[in-house]
Design a protein around this motif. Sequence first.
Motif, mmCIF file in Angstrom:
data_model
loop_
_atom_site.group_PDB
_atom_site.id
_atom_site.type_symbol
_atom_site.label_atom_id
_atom_site.label_comp_id
_atom_site.label_asym_id
_atom_site.label_seq_id
_atom_site.Cartn_x
_atom_site.Cartn_y
_atom_site.Cartn_z
ATOM 1 N N ILE A 90 -5.081 -15.318 9.438
ATOM 2 C CA ILE A 90 -4.287 -16.129 10.360
ATOM 3 C C ILE A 90 -2.909 -15.515 10.563
ATOM 4 C CG2 ILE A 90 -3.155 -18.371 10.618
ATOM 5 C CD1 ILE A 90 -5.566 -19.635 9.277
ATOM 6 N N GLY A 91 -2.296 -15.016 9.481
ATOM 7 C CA GLY A 91 -0.986 -14.377 9.613
ATOM 8 C C GLY A 91 -1.038 -13.155 10.499
ATOM 9 N N MET A 92 -2.015 -12.275 10.295
ATOM 10 C CA MET A 92 -2.139 -11.088 11.151
ATOM 11 C C MET A 92 -2.394 -11.485 12.602
ATOM 12 S SD MET A 92 -4.147 -8.108 9.058
ATOM 13 C CE MET A 92 -5.682 -9.008 9.014
ATOM 14 N N SER A 93 -3.167 -12.549 12.819
ATOM 15 C CA SER A 93 -3.448 -12.982 14.188
ATOM 16 C C SER A 93 -2.181 -13.450 14.892
ATOM 17 C CB SER A 93 -4.489 -14.108 14.168
ATOM 18 O OG SER A 93 -5.706 -13.665 13.607
ATOM 19 N N TYR A 94 -1.330 -14.173 14.184
ATOM 20 C CA TYR A 94 -0.084 -14.624 14.808
ATOM 21 C C TYR A 94 0.843 -13.449 15.110
ATOM 22 C CZ TYR A 94 -0.879 -19.632 14.432
ATOM 23 O OH TYR A 94 -1.363 -20.907 14.616
ATOM 24 N N PHE A 95 0.897 -12.464 14.232
ATOM 25 C CA PHE A 95 1.694 -11.266 14.523
ATOM 26 C C PHE A 95 1.162 -10.554 15.767
ATOM 27 C CE2 PHE A 95 3.202 -11.591 10.084
ATOM 28 C CZ PHE A 95 4.550 -11.300 10.281
ATOM 29 N N SER A 96 -0.164 -10.477 15.905
ATOM 30 C CA SER A 96 -0.744 -9.846 17.090
ATOM 31 C C SER A 96 -0.452 -10.644 18.352
ATOM 32 C CB SER A 96 -2.263 -9.695 16.901
ATOM 33 O OG SER A 96 -2.566 -8.873 15.804
ATOM 34 N N ILE A 97 -0.513 -11.972 18.260
ATOM 35 C CA ILE A 97 -0.234 -12.811 19.429
ATOM 36 C C ILE A 97 1.199 -12.599 19.922
ATOM 37 C CG2 ILE A 97 0.064 -15.207 20.167
ATOM 38 C CD1 ILE A 97 -2.308 -15.927 18.381
ATOM 39 N N VAL A 98 2.143 -12.573 18.991
ATOM 40 C CA VAL A 98 3.545 -12.365 19.388
ATOM 41 C C VAL A 98 3.724 -10.997 20.037
ATOM 42 C CG1 VAL A 98 5.894 -12.111 18.494
ATOM 43 C CG2 VAL A 98 4.432 -13.945 17.643
ATOM 44 N N ALA A 99 3.113 -9.961 19.465
ATOM 45 C CA ALA A 99 3.256 -8.615 20.020
ATOM 46 C C ALA A 99 2.649 -8.520 21.411
ATOM 47 C CB ALA A 99 2.610 -7.599 19.078
ATOM 48 N N ILE B 157 2.002 -5.269 6.699
ATOM 49 C CA ILE B 157 1.407 -6.550 7.106
ATOM 50 C C ILE B 157 -0.115 -6.487 7.014
ATOM 51 C CG2 ILE B 157 1.072 -8.121 9.057
ATOM 52 C CD1 ILE B 157 3.914 -7.382 9.961
ATOM 53 N N VAL B 158 -0.688 -5.424 7.549
ATOM 54 C CA VAL B 158 -2.141 -5.302 7.550
ATOM 55 C C VAL B 158 -2.671 -5.077 6.138
ATOM 56 C CG1 VAL B 158 -4.070 -3.891 8.360
ATOM 57 C CG2 VAL B 158 -2.237 -4.508 9.931
ATOM 58 N N ASN B 159 -1.977 -4.278 5.359
ATOM 59 C CA ASN B 159 -2.434 -4.003 3.998
ATOM 60 C C ASN B 159 -2.320 -5.237 3.110
ATOM 61 O OD1 ASN B 159 -3.699 -1.844 2.836
ATOM 62 N ND2 ASN B 159 -1.888 -1.062 1.825
ATOM 63 N N PHE B 160 -1.494 -6.177 3.517
ATOM 64 C CA PHE B 160 -1.412 -7.455 2.799
ATOM 65 C C PHE B 160 -2.457 -8.452 3.298
ATOM 66 C CE2 PHE B 160 0.221 -11.771 2.269
ATOM 67 C CZ PHE B 160 0.533 -11.787 0.921
ATOM 68 N N GLY B 161 -2.655 -8.506 4.605
ATOM 69 C CA GLY B 161 -3.556 -9.507 5.170
ATOM 70 C C GLY B 161 -5.007 -9.111 5.197
ATOM 71 N N LEU B 162 -5.300 -7.805 5.368
ATOM 72 C CA LEU B 162 -6.691 -7.374 5.485
ATOM 73 C C LEU B 162 -7.502 -7.620 4.211
ATOM 74 C CD1 LEU B 162 -8.740 -6.122 7.383
ATOM 75 C CD2 LEU B 162 -8.049 -3.870 6.549
ATOM 76 N N PRO B 163 -6.991 -7.284 3.008
ATOM 77 C CA PRO B 163 -7.770 -7.618 1.803
ATOM 78 C C PRO B 163 -8.006 -9.116 1.636
ATOM 79 C CG PRO B 163 -6.084 -5.991 1.286
ATOM 80 C CD PRO B 163 -5.808 -6.484 2.668
ATOM 81 N N LEU B 164 -7.015 -9.919 2.022
ATOM 82 C CA LEU B 164 -7.207 -11.369 1.932
ATOM 83 C C LEU B 164 -8.277 -11.843 2.906
ATOM 84 C CD1 LEU B 164 -3.553 -12.748 1.591
ATOM 85 C CD2 LEU B 164 -5.325 -12.629 -0.179
ATOM 86 N N SER B 165 -8.303 -11.271 4.109
ATOM 87 C CA SER B 165 -9.315 -11.685 5.080
ATOM 88 C C SER B 165 -10.713 -11.270 4.642
ATOM 89 C CB SER B 165 -8.994 -11.102 6.458
ATOM 90 O OG SER B 165 -9.015 -9.679 6.413
ATOM 91 N N VAL B 166 -10.835 -10.068 4.067
ATOM 92 C CA VAL B 166 -12.135 -9.628 3.550
ATOM 93 C C VAL B 166 -12.571 -10.511 2.386
ATOM 94 C CG1 VAL B 166 -13.353 -7.711 2.458
ATOM 95 C CG2 VAL B 166 -11.789 -7.266 4.338
#
Length: 578
Positions: A406-415, A552-561
């Motif tokens: 969810i965190g990575m998705s919000y960062f992508s939405i803002v960008a 950001i991705v290295n923090f969020g991607l392992p959590l999403s997996v």
Amino acid sequence: MSGNKASRQKPCHHCRSRPASAPAGNSSIHYEKFWLYRHCSSVQQSDQQAQKAGRLFSGLLAMNVVFLGCAFISSMIFNQVAITLADVWILLSILKVLCICWIVYYLLGTRRQPHAVLYQDSHAGPVWVRGSVLLFGSFSVLLNVFHIGYSALLIHCKSRVEIIFPSIEILFICTQAFFLWHHSQDCIQVQHNFTRCGLMLTIATNLLLWLLAVTNDTIHMEIETELRRVEQRFAGKAPRPLPAIGWHGGATALCTCPNTTTCEVFQKGYILLYPFNTEFCLVCCSVLYVMWKNVGRRISHHHVPHVKSKFKLQGVVFGPLLGAIAIISGVCVFMMYQIEATSSAASRQVLVMYYSYYIVLLPPMSVAAVIGTIIHALEKKELDTVKNPTRSLDVVLLMGGALGQIGMSYFSIVAIVATDPRDLLNSLILSHSVLLIFQNITQNIFIIDGLHRQPLMAPSKEEEMKEEQSYEGHDQRRMSVLELGQEIRKVSLSYIHSYSHLNWKRRALREISFFLVLSNIILWIMPTFGAHPVFENGLEKSFYGYSTWFTIVNFGLPLSVFYRMHSVGGLLEVYVTA
């Protein structure tokens, strides 16, 4: 232990039933001189206070270890001259050796004491969790083997610590995997404080390993170098020779691989297997936390389920069919993505195909979860209110794991909104991010609601034996058997008529759960085995900067997996209890 328990209960019973001045006979106890009698009103309270004090002390130990490790890692990031990666490795190696020593002591000393393990938590350490520990542990061992091989090729320009550290890591992974596979369900009843401290030290070590994996500059530079080679291949340029990674994380021309092919195999294998190490750390932390909560826990017999539910595929058709379609199409998309990403073809088409697959799959998953939640609300099933640390942890892990995606998705939405949302690829990424947020939320609600529902209990073996005996008893009286059959038929018809509305609900829940299980499996496979478009689409990287977006991705991607993997376990439990 049972004798001590009986001795505790007996004086307390007499404390309530007879005064201290009662005359003592030959077999009576002088209660005014008995220590437990004087303190019988506070035995249980003292036990709870000791348990809270032990948890507090072990928690403070873990907190101090984590803060010390964070200080080392932060100093390495911001001041590589004073604190280097070697210093962090030495600290972690010391912690790993301490954890290994405690695990060996637990196996050979603590657990072999009399009455050490009187209870086992059947909910802790299910097969899929222990299997994931072995799977991720095996890949983590292979990862460190690649690290050792890569460092051995560059031994002329690298320190020997880079070989010693992965060797200790392999020993730590194997010891911890063996420990969790065999003893994750233990409710230890001796040496409470020492066991709690050992478990918390191991949890803190795994957290620091995960944090180092997220912020390691060496891996940062290796992935950046690999991405530059991919970008050069896409642009039609000849890729430059792959430099080795220096001691402080920077590439150096003096440290060159003597065998370029072998060195490249080691580096690519290391990068491919890198996410498994972070997953191993997270899974181990969750299992160790449950063991920490179960230290000193006494499970009552009425809390044990009467019958153990088994996984069966009876009565489900559409769920496996739709899930199989999702897996087959996902594997095709994943293979095309991997082939195109390593060739000279344009990457834009690959990314469009990848995000389109997600946009097609996520809405049915969300709708299925919403329908399942509505069925849970309509079904008059009692909630399971028994205190269960494993289920409480499952809820926390589901919510925490979803925060990564969810965190990575919000960062992508803002960008995307801040740049050009009307572009085709950007609009696909935007739709993908919004749908992913909604799917995670709806799926969490469905799983958590299902985990708190009591399973449908089947008749026990004793009841079945009684029924069989009653049938045998009626064999000699044929007319009575016929009458009994008519009564059973009437009761069965009444039962089917009364509860037929629940049958379709249970079937629907099983179909939905099985479909979501297979869908989460393919969504776990794709990012785990190398499909990382968030690194390669270039939008977020150019908007936030490479270093920021990488963190950001290295923090969020392992959590999403981890979330996808943990969701599979929760959905299987919902499927079984439906």
